[in-house]
Motif scaffolding. Structure first.
Motif, PDB file in Angstrom:
ATOM      1  N   THR A 105      16.886  26.473 -79.697  1.00 20.87           N
ATOM      2  CA  THR A 105      16.291  26.850 -80.761  1.00 20.87           C
ATOM      3  C   THR A 105      16.676  26.426 -82.138  1.00 20.87           C
ATOM      4  O   THR A 105      15.740  25.896 -82.927  1.00 20.87           O
ATOM      5  CB  THR A 105      15.661  28.430 -80.865  1.00 20.87           C
ATOM      6  N   ASN A 106      17.719  26.640 -82.482  1.00 18.35           N
ATOM      7  CA  ASN A 106      18.295  26.135 -83.799  1.00 18.35           C
ATOM      8  C   ASN A 106      18.260  24.613 -84.053  1.00 18.35           C
ATOM      9  O   ASN A 106      18.563  24.154 -85.260  1.00 18.35           O
ATOM     10  CB  ASN A 106      19.739  26.614 -84.096  1.00 18.35           C
ATOM     11  N   ARG A 132      14.122  30.546 -89.727  1.00 21.58           N
ATOM     12  CA  ARG A 132      13.385  31.018 -88.558  1.00 21.58           C
ATOM     13  C   ARG A 132      13.637  30.959 -87.259  1.00 21.58           C
ATOM     14  O   ARG A 132      13.803  31.560 -86.627  1.00 21.58           O
ATOM     15  CB  ARG A 132      11.791  30.195 -88.595  1.00 21.58           C
ATOM     16  N   ALA A 133      14.555  29.652 -86.868  1.00 19.41           N
ATOM     17  CA  ALA A 133      15.159  29.393 -85.838  1.00 19.41           C
ATOM     18  C   ALA A 133      16.054  30.394 -85.436  1.00 19.41           C
ATOM     19  O   ALA A 133      16.130  31.061 -84.229  1.00 19.41           O
ATOM     20  CB  ALA A 133      15.408  28.079 -85.823  1.00 19.41           C
ATOM     21  N   ASP A 134      16.970  30.451 -86.380  1.00 17.22           N
ATOM     22  CA  ASP A 134      18.080  31.527 -86.373  1.00 17.22           C
ATOM     23  C   ASP A 134      17.611  32.859 -86.183  1.00 17.22           C
ATOM     24  O   ASP A 134      18.198  33.751 -85.354  1.00 17.22           O
ATOM     25  CB  ASP A 134      18.885  31.372 -87.700  1.00 17.22           C
ATOM     26  N   ALA A 135      16.550  33.224 -86.866  1.00 16.01           N
ATOM     27  CA  ALA A 135      16.207  34.589 -86.832  1.00 16.01           C
ATOM     28  C   ALA A 135      15.445  35.220 -85.549  1.00 16.01           C
ATOM     29  O   ALA A 135      15.484  36.021 -84.873  1.00 16.01           O
ATOM     30  CB  ALA A 135      15.125  34.695 -87.864  1.00 16.01           C
ATOM     31  N   MET A 136      14.801  33.979 -84.962  1.00 17.33           N
ATOM     32  CA  MET A 136      14.048  34.233 -83.522  1.00 17.33           C
ATOM     33  C   MET A 136      15.148  34.214 -82.419  1.00 17.33           C
ATOM     34  O   MET A 136      14.923  34.978 -81.443  1.00 17.33           O
ATOM     35  CB  MET A 136      13.049  32.736 -83.338  1.00 17.33           C
ATOM     36  N   GLN A 137      16.292  33.420 -82.620  1.00 18.00           N
ATOM     37  CA  GLN A 137      17.578  33.133 -81.508  1.00 18.00           C
ATOM     38  C   GLN A 137      17.982  34.903 -81.496  1.00 18.00           C
ATOM     39  O   GLN A 137      17.986  35.330 -80.402  1.00 18.00           O
ATOM     40  CB  GLN A 137      18.134  32.319 -82.069  1.00 18.00           C
ATOM     41  N   LYS A 138      18.005  35.328 -82.602  1.00 14.99           N
ATOM     42  CA  LYS A 138      18.713  36.716 -82.708  1.00 14.99           C
ATOM     43  C   LYS A 138      17.795  37.699 -82.059  1.00 14.99           C
ATOM     44  O   LYS A 138      18.182  38.604 -81.506  1.00 14.99           O
ATOM     45  CB  LYS A 138      19.003  37.147 -84.164  1.00 14.99           C
ATOM     46  N   ALA A 139      16.562  37.705 -82.469  1.00 20.79           N
ATOM     47  CA  ALA A 139      15.529  38.431 -81.868  1.00 20.79           C
ATOM     48  C   ALA A 139      15.439  38.555 -80.459  1.00 20.79           C
ATOM     49  O   ALA A 139      15.301  39.366 -79.498  1.00 20.79           O
ATOM     50  CB  ALA A 139      14.225  38.154 -82.471  1.00 20.79           C
ATOM     51  N   CYS A 140      15.453  37.033 -79.848  1.00 24.48           N
ATOM     52  CA  CYS A 140      15.419  36.984 -78.220  1.00 24.48           C
ATOM     53  C   CYS A 140      16.737  37.828 -77.738  1.00 24.48           C
ATOM     54  O   CYS A 140      16.622  38.205 -76.615  1.00 24.48           O
ATOM     55  CB  CYS A 140      15.429  35.491 -77.999  1.00 24.48           C
ATOM     56  N   LEU A 198       6.887  30.613 -68.377  1.00 27.70           N
ATOM     57  CA  LEU A 198       7.557  29.310 -69.236  1.00 27.70           C
ATOM     58  C   LEU A 198       8.918  29.273 -69.333  1.00 27.70           C
ATOM     59  O   LEU A 198       9.600  30.341 -69.559  1.00 27.70           O
ATOM     60  CB  LEU A 198       6.900  29.208 -70.439  1.00 27.70           C
ATOM     61  N   PRO A 199       9.720  28.167 -69.497  1.00 27.21           N
ATOM     62  CA  PRO A 199      10.974  28.297 -69.781  1.00 27.21           C
ATOM     63  C   PRO A 199      11.293  28.266 -71.269  1.00 27.21           C
ATOM     64  O   PRO A 199      11.736  27.270 -71.809  1.00 27.21           O
ATOM     65  CB  PRO A 199      11.395  26.751 -69.042  1.00 27.21           C
ATOM     66  N   VAL A 200      11.184  29.410 -71.769  1.00 27.65           N
ATOM     67  CA  VAL A 200      11.183  29.643 -73.288  1.00 27.65           C
ATOM     68  C   VAL A 200      12.460  30.594 -73.128  1.00 27.65           C
ATOM     69  O   VAL A 200      12.635  31.534 -72.448  1.00 27.65           O
ATOM     70  CB  VAL A 200      10.117  30.092 -74.051  1.00 27.65           C
ATOM     71  N   PRO A 214       4.974  41.731 -80.777  1.00 23.57           N
ATOM     72  CA  PRO A 214       5.731  42.426 -81.445  1.00 23.57           C
ATOM     73  C   PRO A 214       7.042  42.572 -81.239  1.00 23.57           C
ATOM     74  O   PRO A 214       7.990  43.005 -82.042  1.00 23.57           O
ATOM     75  CB  PRO A 214       5.081  43.862 -80.768  1.00 23.57           C
ATOM     76  N   LEU A 215       7.565  41.920 -80.061  1.00 25.48           N
ATOM     77  CA  LEU A 215       9.309  41.732 -79.954  1.00 25.48           C
ATOM     78  C   LEU A 215       9.803  40.975 -80.803  1.00 25.48           C
ATOM     79  O   LEU A 215      11.101  40.734 -81.005  1.00 25.48           O
ATOM     80  CB  LEU A 215       9.539  41.156 -78.437  1.00 25.48           C
ATOM     81  N   MET A 216       9.112  40.258 -81.584  1.00 25.08           N
ATOM     82  CA  MET A 216       9.719  39.034 -82.509  1.00 25.08           C
ATOM     83  C   MET A 216       9.807  39.931 -84.100  1.00 25.08           C
ATOM     84  O   MET A 216      10.199  39.297 -85.133  1.00 25.08           O
ATOM     85  CB  MET A 216       8.977  38.000 -83.023  1.00 25.08           C
ATOM     86  N   GLU A 217       9.621  41.328 -84.033  1.00 26.42           N
ATOM     87  CA  GLU A 217       9.634  42.151 -85.385  1.00 26.42           C
ATOM     88  C   GLU A 217      10.892  41.847 -86.310  1.00 26.42           C
ATOM     89  O   GLU A 217      10.942  41.573 -87.193  1.00 26.42           O
ATOM     90  CB  GLU A 217       9.620  43.555 -85.032  1.00 26.42           C
ATOM     91  N   PRO A 218      12.221  41.746 -85.337  1.00 26.76           N
ATOM     92  CA  PRO A 218      13.369  41.699 -86.146  1.00 26.76           C
ATOM     93  C   PRO A 218      13.370  40.229 -86.774  1.00 26.76           C
ATOM     94  O   PRO A 218      13.834  40.262 -88.117  1.00 26.76           O
ATOM     95  CB  PRO A 218      14.554  41.797 -85.058  1.00 26.76           C
ATOM     96  N   ALA A 219      12.716  39.550 -86.294  1.00 26.27           N
ATOM     97  CA  ALA A 219      12.858  37.845 -86.847  1.00 26.27           C
ATOM     98  C   ALA A 219      11.759  37.760 -88.047  1.00 26.27           C
ATOM     99  O   ALA A 219      12.179  37.273 -88.987  1.00 26.27           O
ATOM    100  CB  ALA A 219      12.320  36.790 -85.957  1.00 26.27           C
ATOM    101  N   ARG A 220      10.763  38.657 -87.915  1.00 23.91           N
ATOM    102  CA  ARG A 220       9.675  38.707 -89.022  1.00 23.91           C
ATOM    103  C   ARG A 220      10.315  39.256 -90.264  1.00 23.91           C
ATOM    104  O   ARG A 220      10.079  38.825 -91.281  1.00 23.91           O
ATOM    105  CB  ARG A 220       8.519  39.462 -88.512  1.00 23.91           C
ATOM    106  N   GLU A 221      11.055  40.470 -90.233  1.00 29.63           N
ATOM    107  CA  GLU A 221      11.719  40.848 -91.225  1.00 29.63           C
ATOM    108  C   GLU A 221      12.607  39.980 -92.072  1.00 29.63           C
ATOM    109  O   GLU A 221      13.037  39.811 -93.263  1.00 29.63           O
ATOM    110  CB  GLU A 221      12.610  42.096 -90.737  1.00 29.63           C
ATOM    111  N   GLN A 222      13.644  39.261 -91.039  1.00 24.79           N
ATOM    112  CA  GLN A 222      14.388  38.353 -91.569  1.00 24.79           C
ATOM    113  C   GLN A 222      13.682  37.099 -92.183  1.00 24.79           C
ATOM    114  O   GLN A 222      14.162  36.824 -93.545  1.00 24.79           O
ATOM    115  CB  GLN A 222      15.419  37.735 -90.751  1.00 24.79           C
ATOM    116  N   LEU A 223      12.754  36.749 -91.607  1.00 23.60           N
ATOM    117  CA  LEU A 223      12.085  35.586 -92.378  1.00 23.60           C
ATOM    118  C   LEU A 223      11.328  35.889 -93.591  1.00 23.60           C
ATOM    119  O   LEU A 223      11.140  35.097 -94.607  1.00 23.60           O
ATOM    120  CB  LEU A 223      11.057  34.919 -91.255  1.00 23.60           C
TER     121      LEU A 223
END
Length: 294
Positions: free
Chosen positions: A57-58, A112-120, A191-193, A200-209
């Motif tokens: 992702t990064n 964004r990529a870093d935040a999404m990776q952490k949320a995952c 999907l292989p994601v 809503p599971l991306m909420e931690p990433a939303r806050e960081q972004l």
């Protein structure tokens, strides 16, 4: 009127941008600047890395952004009457429309990529593509599964009629896929994601972004931007920011965005970036428009 559209994660390919780098002094300068900003040689991974290398992702998000934006900035003729980007591609569209600088856009994409990776990592989750089932039926099943099980399951990407991606917890998506097939979906395929993007599971990433976006300079756009969250044209800076922050946890309304662009006068759609995925989607949404790529 001409609409320029920008792809998101998944459009990457090994060797992307290499030709551009070798043939254009301006492109080379921008790619070299990107290496400095990111603190690693993304060009080496883009030009020589394997498909597996590009899946991180990064790497993926900055790589697709760079390919798209540099292509646009180096194009001989570039005159957009309106722009839109699919998920990550919205950041590319903001740079091309003059809202963000090339450098600030790249920094936000990297964050964004870093935040999404952490949320995952916080919430192991996934996405699935549902084919040939009415949007309303997909939404109904997602809501029913969520209510019955307490799991997160939502509609995430409205890609084109008959192609909707759902997002949520691993268990929720597994149950939803079975119910989609029972309801008549041609396919319901996990999907292989790395996680449940646009849920809503991306909420931690939303806050960081959100914090990063609030600390970045945004300018008035040179043309309307059809944003994923509303599918409507935005020209107001405050609105653009709000929608961009909401994008991580809200669905990508691509079908509706293209329909609105056509209704507002778009007769030609030009995809700018790796691949031809968006051209295919636009053709399925409207048979009346021309599509091409640069």
């Amino acid at each position: 009127m001409t609409a320029y559209v920008f792809p998101g994660q998944g459009a990457q390919f090994s060797g992307m941008g290499k030709e551009l780098y070798e043939e254009s002094a301006k492109a080379k300068e921008l790619f070299d600047k990107a290496n400095e900003i990111l603190g690693f040689e993304i060009t080496k991974i883009m030009f020589e890395g394997t498909a597996e290398d590009l899946k991180e992702t990064n790497v993926t998000q900055p790589a697709v952004y760079l390919h798209s934006v540099i292509k646009a900035l180096c194009a001989d003729e570039f005159k957009a009457d309106m722009v839109a980007g699919h998920s990550l591609g919205e950041f590319s569209s903001l740079v091309v429309a003059g809202v963000l600088s090339f450098e600030d856009g790249l920094r936000l994409v990297a964050q964004r990529a870093d935040a999404m990776q952490k949320a995952c990592e916080i919430n192991p989750s996934t996405m699935a593509a549902v084919l040939r089932l009415d949007d309303a039926k997909v939404e109904e099943i997602c809501a029913a599964v969520a209510e019955e099980t307490g799991e997160v399951v939502v509609a995430a990407n409205y890609n084109c009629p008959g192609q909707l991606v759902i997002s949520g917890s691993n268990k929720g998506i597994e149950i939803a896929c079975e119910k989609m097939k029972e309801a008549g979906a041609k396919r319901a395929l996990v999907l292989p994601v790395g996680g449940a993007f646009h849920s809503p599971l991306m909420e931690p990433a939303r806050e960081q972004l959100a914090a990063a976006i609030e600390n970045t300079t945004f300018n008035e756009p040179t043309c309307p931007i059809y944003q994923n969250v509303t599918a409507k044209p935005s020209t107001d800076v405050a609105t653009i920011k709000t929608n961009l922050i909401a994008q991580l946890t809200a669905p990508v309304r691509w079908t509706q965005s293209v329909q609105n662009m056509v209704a507002d006068g778009a007769t030609s759609f030009v995809e700018c970036g790796p691949g031809k995925v968006l051209q295919g989607l636009v053709n399925k949404i409207s048979s009346e428009v021309e599509t091409s790529g640069i």
